[in-house]
Design a protein around this motif. Structure first.
Motif, PDB file in Angstrom:
ATOM      1  N   PHE A 108       0.830  -1.207   0.000  1.00 15.62           N
ATOM      2  CA  PHE A 108       0.000   0.000   0.000  1.00 15.62           C
ATOM      3  C   PHE A 108       0.862   1.253   0.000  1.00 15.62           C
ATOM      4  O   PHE A 108       0.573   2.219  -0.717  1.00 15.62           O
ATOM      5  CB  PHE A 108      -0.953   0.021   1.196  1.00 15.62           C
ATOM      6  CG  PHE A 108      -1.863   1.205   1.193  1.00 15.62           C
ATOM      7  CD1 PHE A 108      -2.991   1.220   0.397  1.00 15.62           C
ATOM      8  CD2 PHE A 108      -1.585   2.324   1.970  1.00 15.62           C
ATOM      9  CE1 PHE A 108      -3.830   2.318   0.364  1.00 15.62           C
ATOM     10  CE2 PHE A 108      -2.418   3.433   1.962  1.00 15.62           C
ATOM     11  CZ  PHE A 108      -3.551   3.429   1.155  1.00 15.62           C
ATOM     12  N   GLU A 109       1.927   1.239   0.798  1.00 16.57           N
ATOM     13  CA  GLU A 109       2.834   2.403   0.832  1.00 16.57           C
ATOM     14  C   GLU A 109       3.426   2.695  -0.542  1.00 16.57           C
ATOM     15  O   GLU A 109       3.451   3.838  -0.991  1.00 16.57           O
ATOM     16  CB  GLU A 109       3.969   2.165   1.831  1.00 16.57           C
ATOM     17  CG  GLU A 109       3.642   2.514   3.244  1.00 16.57           C
ATOM     18  CD  GLU A 109       4.884   2.489   4.142  1.00 16.57           C
ATOM     19  OE1 GLU A 109       5.984   2.098   3.684  1.00 16.57           O
ATOM     20  OE2 GLU A 109       4.729   2.867   5.311  1.00 16.57           O
ATOM     21  N   TRP A 111       2.268   1.665  -3.466  1.00 15.49           N
ATOM     22  CA  TRP A 111       1.187   2.042  -4.370  1.00 15.49           C
ATOM     23  C   TRP A 111       0.802   3.507  -4.174  1.00 15.49           C
ATOM     24  O   TRP A 111       0.656   4.254  -5.152  1.00 15.49           O
ATOM     25  CB  TRP A 111      -0.029   1.144  -4.120  1.00 15.49           C
ATOM     26  CG  TRP A 111      -1.250   1.581  -4.859  1.00 15.49           C
ATOM     27  CD1 TRP A 111      -1.559   1.330  -6.163  1.00 15.49           C
ATOM     28  CD2 TRP A 111      -2.320   2.376  -4.345  1.00 15.49           C
ATOM     29  NE1 TRP A 111      -2.753   1.907  -6.488  1.00 15.49           N
ATOM     30  CE2 TRP A 111      -3.242   2.556  -5.382  1.00 15.49           C
ATOM     31  CE3 TRP A 111      -2.590   2.939  -3.095  1.00 15.49           C
ATOM     32  CZ2 TRP A 111      -4.425   3.283  -5.209  1.00 15.49           C
ATOM     33  CZ3 TRP A 111      -3.763   3.660  -2.930  1.00 15.49           C
ATOM     34  CH2 TRP A 111      -4.663   3.823  -3.988  1.00 15.49           C
ATOM     35  N   LEU A 112       0.640   3.922  -2.911  1.00 18.21           N
ATOM     36  CA  LEU A 112       0.245   5.301  -2.623  1.00 18.21           C
ATOM     37  C   LEU A 112       1.302   6.290  -3.111  1.00 18.21           C
ATOM     38  O   LEU A 112       0.976   7.306  -3.744  1.00 18.21           O
ATOM     39  CB  LEU A 112       0.007   5.480  -1.121  1.00 18.21           C
ATOM     40  CG  LEU A 112      -0.539   6.833  -0.681  1.00 18.21           C
ATOM     41  CD1 LEU A 112      -1.899   7.093  -1.318  1.00 18.21           C
ATOM     42  CD2 LEU A 112      -0.644   6.892   0.835  1.00 18.21           C
ATOM     43  N   LYS A 113       2.562   5.985  -2.862  1.00 20.35           N
ATOM     44  CA  LYS A 113       3.646   6.867  -3.295  1.00 20.35           C
ATOM     45  C   LYS A 113       3.657   7.015  -4.816  1.00 20.35           C
ATOM     46  O   LYS A 113       3.743   8.129  -5.339  1.00 20.35           O
ATOM     47  CB  LYS A 113       4.987   6.306  -2.816  1.00 20.35           C
ATOM     48  CG  LYS A 113       6.177   7.150  -3.203  1.00 20.35           C
ATOM     49  CD  LYS A 113       7.467   6.521  -2.708  1.00 20.35           C
ATOM     50  CE  LYS A 113       8.664   7.277  -3.217  1.00 20.35           C
ATOM     51  NZ  LYS A 113       9.916   6.624  -2.874  1.00 20.35           N
ATOM     52  N   THR A 115       1.202   6.428  -6.887  1.00 17.85           N
ATOM     53  CA  THR A 115      -0.045   7.037  -7.348  1.00 17.85           C
ATOM     54  C   THR A 115       0.000   8.554  -7.177  1.00 17.85           C
ATOM     55  O   THR A 115      -0.334   9.301  -8.101  1.00 17.85           O
ATOM     56  CB  THR A 115      -1.244   6.454  -6.569  1.00 17.85           C
ATOM     57  OG1 THR A 115      -1.281   5.046  -6.782  1.00 17.85           O
ATOM     58  CG2 THR A 115      -2.552   7.065  -7.034  1.00 17.85           C
ATOM     59  N   LEU A 116       0.423   8.994  -5.998  1.00 17.16           N
ATOM     60  CA  LEU A 116       0.474  10.439  -5.738  1.00 17.16           C
ATOM     61  C   LEU A 116       1.514  11.145  -6.602  1.00 17.16           C
ATOM     62  O   LEU A 116       1.321  12.293  -7.003  1.00 17.16           O
ATOM     63  CB  LEU A 116       0.755  10.695  -4.255  1.00 17.16           C
ATOM     64  CG  LEU A 116      -0.354  10.264  -3.291  1.00 17.16           C
ATOM     65  CD1 LEU A 116       0.074  10.472  -1.850  1.00 17.16           C
ATOM     66  CD2 LEU A 116      -1.649  11.003  -3.592  1.00 17.16           C
TER      67      LEU A 116
END
Length: 169
Positions: A108-109, A111-113, A115-116
């Motif tokens: 998740f970390e 993916w979030l990085k 994505t942002l």
């Protein structure tokens, strides 16, 4: 109710994985035909097939756990009604929680990085990396949920009749 919902999601994920494998086979057949019959290879088949394969692996895990098809060794603990068998199954699910939890958290970390930041792959199609990073945490989260359902079943529900009668696999 929540157990049936999680079972339904795992079932859907497994069937979606099966259809993705069918699509991968179709895409590769299409690529071979385009390359060797028409001498006109595509630029998208390889990358799309790889992305689908990553999704298949992570989505299918919960389905496989739901159907009790994970690798099992039942040489000693063949009777599912014994306390030792239930303890062994509980221990294996707890180990699964540890690995899936780490994969979910760090997946998740990442993916979030990506994505942002709007990262894309370094390929001709350049799809967003969020598409290739998402299956790690999505599939791991689903595996944890299905694992919780299976752990509940180990202690609350009677084992399936075919499991009692069949003996070791």
């Amino acid at each position: 109710m929540p157990a049936r919902l999680i079972d339904s999601i795992s079932e859907f994920a497994g069937k979606t994985s099966a259809w993705c494998l069918f699509l991968i086979g179709f895409f590769i057949t299409f690529e071979v035909t385009m390359r060797y019959v028409f001498n006109s290879p595509t630029v998208w088949v390889d990358e799309i097939s790889r992305v689908l394969q990553v999704w298949v692996v992570y989505l299918a895990a919960a389905y496989v756990l739901k159907h009790r098809e994970m690798v099992t060794i039942e040489v000693i603990l063949t009777n599912p009604n014994t306390i030792w068998r239930r303890l062994a199954e509980s221990f294996s699910i707890i180990v699964l929680f540890l690995f899936a939890g780490v994969a979910c958290y760090y997946g998740f970390e990442i993916w979030l990085k990506s994505t942002l930041a709007g990262h894309t792959t370094d390929t001709y199609l350049a799809p967003p990396k969020m598409i290739t990073h998402a299956p790690v945490w999505v599939g791991s989260a689903l595996l944890i949920l299905q694992g919780a359902v299976q752990l509940y079943r180990v202690w609350v529900e009677d084992p399936p009749e075919d499991d009692v009668m069949a003996g070791p696999h």
